[in-house]
Design a protein around this motif. Structure first.
Motif, PDB file in Angstrom:
ATOM      1  N   TRP A 125       0.829  -1.206   0.000  1.00 40.98           N
ATOM      2  CA  TRP A 125       0.000   0.000   0.000  1.00 40.98           C
ATOM      3  C   TRP A 125       0.863   1.256   0.000  1.00 40.98           C
ATOM      4  O   TRP A 125       0.623   2.195  -0.769  1.00 40.98           O
ATOM      5  CB  TRP A 125      -0.922  -0.029   1.205  1.00 40.98           C
ATOM      6  N   ILE A 126       1.876   1.273   0.860  1.00 40.03           N
ATOM      7  CA  ILE A 126       2.749   2.445   0.965  1.00 40.03           C
ATOM      8  C   ILE A 126       3.590   2.599  -0.297  1.00 40.03           C
ATOM      9  O   ILE A 126       3.766   3.709  -0.809  1.00 40.03           O
ATOM     10  CB  ILE A 126       3.650   2.329   2.204  1.00 40.03           C
ATOM     11  N   ALA A 127       4.115   1.485  -0.817  1.00 39.22           N
ATOM     12  CA  ALA A 127       4.962   1.546  -2.006  1.00 39.22           C
ATOM     13  C   ALA A 127       4.201   2.123  -3.200  1.00 39.22           C
ATOM     14  O   ALA A 127       4.717   2.976  -3.935  1.00 39.22           O
ATOM     15  CB  ALA A 127       5.488   0.156  -2.333  1.00 39.22           C
ATOM     16  N   ALA A 151       2.697   4.378  -8.217  1.00 41.85           N
ATOM     17  CA  ALA A 151       2.659   3.205  -9.098  1.00 41.85           C
ATOM     18  C   ALA A 151       1.230   2.883  -9.510  1.00 41.85           C
ATOM     19  O   ALA A 151       0.320   2.859  -8.685  1.00 41.85           O
ATOM     20  CB  ALA A 151       3.280   2.001  -8.390  1.00 41.85           C
ATOM     21  N   MET A 152       1.047   2.643 -10.780  1.00 36.60           N
ATOM     22  CA  MET A 152      -0.259   2.288 -11.324  1.00 36.60           C
ATOM     23  C   MET A 152      -0.268   0.802 -11.675  1.00 36.60           C
ATOM     24  O   MET A 152       0.486   0.356 -12.537  1.00 36.60           O
ATOM     25  CB  MET A 152      -0.551   3.120 -12.580  1.00 36.60           C
ATOM     26  N   VAL A 153      -1.098   0.053 -10.977  1.00 35.57           N
ATOM     27  CA  VAL A 153      -1.186  -1.389 -11.222  1.00 35.57           C
ATOM     28  C   VAL A 153      -1.845  -1.638 -12.575  1.00 35.57           C
ATOM     29  O   VAL A 153      -2.851  -1.005 -12.925  1.00 35.57           O
ATOM     30  CB  VAL A 153      -1.993  -2.086 -10.104  1.00 35.57           C
ATOM     31  N   GLU A 178       1.160  -8.693  -8.428  1.00 37.27           N
ATOM     32  CA  GLU A 178       0.619  -7.519  -9.100  1.00 37.27           C
ATOM     33  C   GLU A 178       1.762  -6.867  -9.871  1.00 37.27           C
ATOM     34  O   GLU A 178       2.909  -6.876  -9.424  1.00 37.27           O
ATOM     35  CB  GLU A 178       0.057  -6.519  -8.090  1.00 37.27           C
ATOM     36  N   VAL A 179       1.439  -6.302 -11.016  1.00 39.42           N
ATOM     37  CA  VAL A 179       2.451  -5.645 -11.848  1.00 39.42           C
ATOM     38  C   VAL A 179       2.075  -4.175 -11.991  1.00 39.42           C
ATOM     39  O   VAL A 179       0.915  -3.852 -12.275  1.00 39.42           O
ATOM     40  CB  VAL A 179       2.544  -6.306 -13.237  1.00 39.42           C
ATOM     41  N   ALA A 180       3.062  -3.304 -11.769  1.00 36.39           N
ATOM     42  CA  ALA A 180       2.779  -1.867 -11.828  1.00 36.39           C
ATOM     43  C   ALA A 180       3.910  -1.121 -12.520  1.00 36.39           C
ATOM     44  O   ALA A 180       5.046  -1.604 -12.593  1.00 36.39           O
ATOM     45  CB  ALA A 180       2.583  -1.313 -10.415  1.00 36.39           C
ATOM     46  N   ILE A 181       3.572   0.039 -13.027  1.00 36.70           N
ATOM     47  CA  ILE A 181       4.556   0.957 -13.617  1.00 36.70           C
ATOM     48  C   ILE A 181       4.468   2.279 -12.866  1.00 36.70           C
ATOM     49  O   ILE A 181       3.366   2.741 -12.547  1.00 36.70           O
ATOM     50  CB  ILE A 181       4.271   1.195 -15.117  1.00 36.70           C
ATOM     51  N   ALA A 192       2.361 -10.523  -3.819  1.00 39.51           N
ATOM     52  CA  ALA A 192       3.447  -9.551  -3.913  1.00 39.51           C
ATOM     53  C   ALA A 192       3.164  -8.521  -5.006  1.00 39.51           C
ATOM     54  O   ALA A 192       2.133  -8.565  -5.692  1.00 39.51           O
ATOM     55  CB  ALA A 192       4.769 -10.260  -4.182  1.00 39.51           C
ATOM     56  N   LEU A 193       4.085  -7.592  -5.141  1.00 38.54           N
ATOM     57  CA  LEU A 193       3.993  -6.530  -6.138  1.00 38.54           C
ATOM     58  C   LEU A 193       5.355  -6.366  -6.797  1.00 38.54           C
ATOM     59  O   LEU A 193       6.385  -6.329  -6.124  1.00 38.54           O
ATOM     60  CB  LEU A 193       3.593  -5.206  -5.473  1.00 38.54           C
ATOM     61  N   VAL A 194       5.359  -6.288  -8.125  1.00 33.10           N
ATOM     62  CA  VAL A 194       6.561  -5.945  -8.883  1.00 33.10           C
ATOM     63  C   VAL A 194       6.267  -4.648  -9.614  1.00 33.10           C
ATOM     64  O   VAL A 194       5.302  -4.566 -10.386  1.00 33.10           O
ATOM     65  CB  VAL A 194       6.944  -7.051  -9.897  1.00 33.10           C
ATOM     66  N   ALA A 195       7.066  -3.621  -9.350  1.00 29.99           N
ATOM     67  CA  ALA A 195       6.858  -2.308  -9.974  1.00 29.99           C
ATOM     68  C   ALA A 195       8.117  -1.911 -10.739  1.00 29.99           C
ATOM     69  O   ALA A 195       9.232  -2.093 -10.250  1.00 29.99           O
ATOM     70  CB  ALA A 195       6.524  -1.259  -8.917  1.00 29.99           C
TER      71      ALA A 195
END
Length: 289
Positions: free
Chosen positions: A60-62, A68-70, A99-102, A120-123
């Protein structure tokens, strides 16, 4: 870099908040905060509590800190390639699809975070996608997926919980010693008042917290070598080395610069607080592997 800095800053804020709450609880319920046995137990509860709250909040914080837009539905070929690359690496690493974000940034950067391997999240930054070749970007993504597969965030959370415990415990022990020394030299026998005692505890927790961050940063640097090896395994050694060489072109990140603005630029202190080893050392480690 972002995921560790955000985790450390969030953890420090949460730990200080919980520490204040613990002091209030001790005061209201008349618990002896200077009894070493009970204090150590409470320090452990609040120390690990702060670390795990930081971990649970990390995604959430990241997302919000870097904007970052998922990617819910790929809108172009670049987003499609990014999602499919993460999916392929995740399958190879035997973890759930992150989740993938830019996020919009001219820096070549990426990070992974999350409470567990299957959530997890990869941005990835726009600067990385625009300035790296696909092979290099794929290696960086493999590096981040390896962080997830290796359980690095959970590992660092446990380490952070341990150092938090000692920060809370030692701050109160030292404050107690100062209070006793003041009392022995005070003819009135007053010693430190409640406000002065808690003010000293707060300052000591800040100072010990910086030292604790050095310990966590040391472990983080060790984990980076494993993630590099993982990125090389998921792609190729040459692609991972080429990506690290490319990163040297944007080595001075804005996030690092904001930290250096506090007067730690240059010298050994920067190395002690750095969450990543020098890029040349990482390249050399891959070359010799």
């Amino acid at each position: 870099m972002q995921r560790i800095i955000l985790f450390l800053v969030t953890n420090l804020a949460v730990m200080l908040t919980l520490s204040i709450a613990m002091s209030v609880i001790f005061s209201v319920f008349g618990i002896n905060a200077r009894g070493y046995g009970g204090l150590l137990v409470m320090a452990c509860v609040f120390g690990f509590g702060g670390a795990f709250i930081s971990l649970l909040m990390s995604k959430w914080i990241a997302k919000r800190s870097v904007g970052a837009m998922v990617i819910e539905q790929p809108r172009n070929s670049t987003e499609q390639w990014l999602v499919e690359t993460v999916r392929r690496h995740a399958k190879q690493a035997k973890i759930g699809m992150p989740e993938v974000a830019i996020f919009n940034s001219p820096e070549m950067n990426a990070f992974a975070t999350g409470a567990n391997k299957n959530n997890a999240l990869v941005a990835v930054s726009s600067g990385l996608l625009n300035n790296m070749t696909k092979d290099e970007a794929e290696a960086v993504i493999g590096h981040e997926v390896s962080h997830i597969a290796n359980g690095d965030m959970v590992t660092l959370t446990l380490i952070q919980g341990v150092v938090n415990t000692f920060v809370i415990f030692l701050a109160r022990v030292v404050a107690g010693i100062i209070s006793n020394a003041t009392r022995s030299n005070d003819q009135q026998g007053g010693g430190l008042g409640g406000f002065a005692y808690f003010a000293i505890v707060f300052v000591l927790e800040m100072l010990f917290g910086i030292l604790a961050s050095m310990v966590v940063a040391w472990f983080s640097r060790k984990r980076e070598f494993r993630a590099d090896a993982g990125g090389a395994y998921l792609t190729s050694k040459q692609a991972m080395m080429s990506a690290l060489e490319r990163l040297k072109q944007s080595h001075e990140s804005r996030l690092e610069g904001s930290i250096m603005a506090f007067g730690i630029k240059g010298g050994k202190l920067v190395n002690l607080l750095s969450t990543h080893p020098p890029l040349d050392k990482r390249i050399e480690a891959l070359r010799q592997s």
